[in-house]
Design an enzyme around this catalytic site. Structure first.
Site, mmCIF file in Angstrom:
data_model
loop_
_atom_site.group_PDB
_atom_site.id
_atom_site.type_symbol
_atom_site.label_atom_id
_atom_site.label_comp_id
_atom_site.label_asym_id
_atom_site.label_seq_id
_atom_site.Cartn_x
_atom_site.Cartn_y
_atom_site.Cartn_z
ATOM 1 C CB SER A 139 -0.848 0.000 1.275
ATOM 2 O OG SER A 139 -1.531 1.221 1.431
ATOM 3 C CE1 TYR A 152 -3.968 -1.997 5.539
ATOM 4 C CE2 TYR A 152 -3.553 0.281 4.925
ATOM 5 C CZ TYR A 152 -3.812 -1.029 4.566
ATOM 6 O OH TYR A 152 -3.921 -1.371 3.235
#
Ligand code: NAI
Length: 259
Positions: A139, A152
């Site tokens: 990501s 995260y």
């Protein structure tokens, strides 16, 4: 491109989102996707949208016994595994202070350890067949941390650390290792990450479409590209940020605090 014809591509987290969409696009190009995930009903929906041959198995990346059993079964059913697409993952956008400890370790168990489990289990198969390709969906959060994503972002930084080490380590075995780093994508991911929809509303203008991200993943598989940032402009922004973080925090701080 013909390079995908007949290629056996093992995908985790393929019951929805970009895993499902990538499986569809691969099947259109003649590859044989092996879709895996936790939700059997949703997996069947994905399977129904595939063209040609495919495999479909229930598999939770947190469960080493299931990972070993399913990868073993897929390798024996299809004879080889050419590509492992480590896509399963989720995020919870919450403040560091409010997030319980369990959220940090559980996200790490899926997003990072899930990749470690699948990669370790598939590696002997790729070694024996003389090569392969491992593609990890990381990501932008693996390169640039923003407010309310401490847990995260740490998992995705870990994924990129693992990916970069493996790329060097596995090269002599003929195994390529790639990372795909998307910005926000319009998938069910955001419903779980941010149930109130604040982040989705704030970034709606530049949210990526799942079919575009899947197209980029297909290209990474075709070309064995080491790393792709999506969109590429965000990748440049992140590089600039790394060169002058104090200045970047001043000018972009508000932009990086939208969750
Ligand atoms: P999604 O929620 O539609 O897909 C993720 C899939 O992973 C789901 O089917 C989910 O059930 C599955 N999964 C979660 N835990 C699992 C487990 N323990 N075992 C097996 N499967 C499991 O969302 P999306 O967007 O398609 O996510 C795919 C990947 O993309 C994830 O790794 C996510 O972190 C990453 N990503 C997503 C972004 C977004 O804004 N949607 C942005 C950047 C990266």
């Amino acid at each position: 491109m013909q390079v995908l014809q007949g290629k056996i591509i093992f995908i985790t987290g393929a019951a929805s989102g970009i895993g499902a969409e990538t499986a569809r696009q691969l099947s259109v190009r003649g590859a044989i996707p092996i879709i895996t995930g936790r939700n059997e009903k949703k997996l069947k929906d994905t399977a129904a949208s595939l063209r040609g041959a495919y495999g479909c198995y229930k598999m939770d990346v947190r469960d080493q016994d299931e990972v070993s059993e399913v990868i073993g079964r897929a390798a024996s059913d299809f004879g080889r595994i050419d590509v492992l697409l480590n896509n399963a993952g989720y995020g919870l956008f919450e403040s560091f202070e409010e997030a319980p400890l369990s959220h940090f370790s559980e996200m790490m168990d899926t997003n990072y350890m899930g990749i470690v489990r699948c990669t370790k289990t598939i590696l002997p198969i790729m070694r024996n067949q003389g090569g392969g390709h491992i593609v990890n969906v990381a990501s932008m959060a693996g390169k640039l941390s923003t407010a309310k994503s401490s847990g995260y972002a740490a998992t995705k930084h870990a994924v990129l650390g693992l990916t970069n080490a493996l790329r060097i380590e596995l090269k002599p075995l003929g195994i390529a290792v790639s990372a795909v780093n998307p910005g926000p994508i319009d998938t069910p991911f955001l419903l779980a990450a941010d149930p109130e929809g604040t982040y989705a509303n704030n970034v709606r203008g530049y949210m990526l479409k799942p079919d575009k991200v899947a197209e980029a993943i297909v290209r990474v598989i075709e070309r064995r590209t080491p790393e792709v940032d999506l969109p590429w402009s965000a990748g440049i922004g992140i590089r600039l940020y790394g060169m002058a973080p104090r200045f970047a925090d001043k000018v972009a701080g508000r932009f990086l605090n939208r969750k």
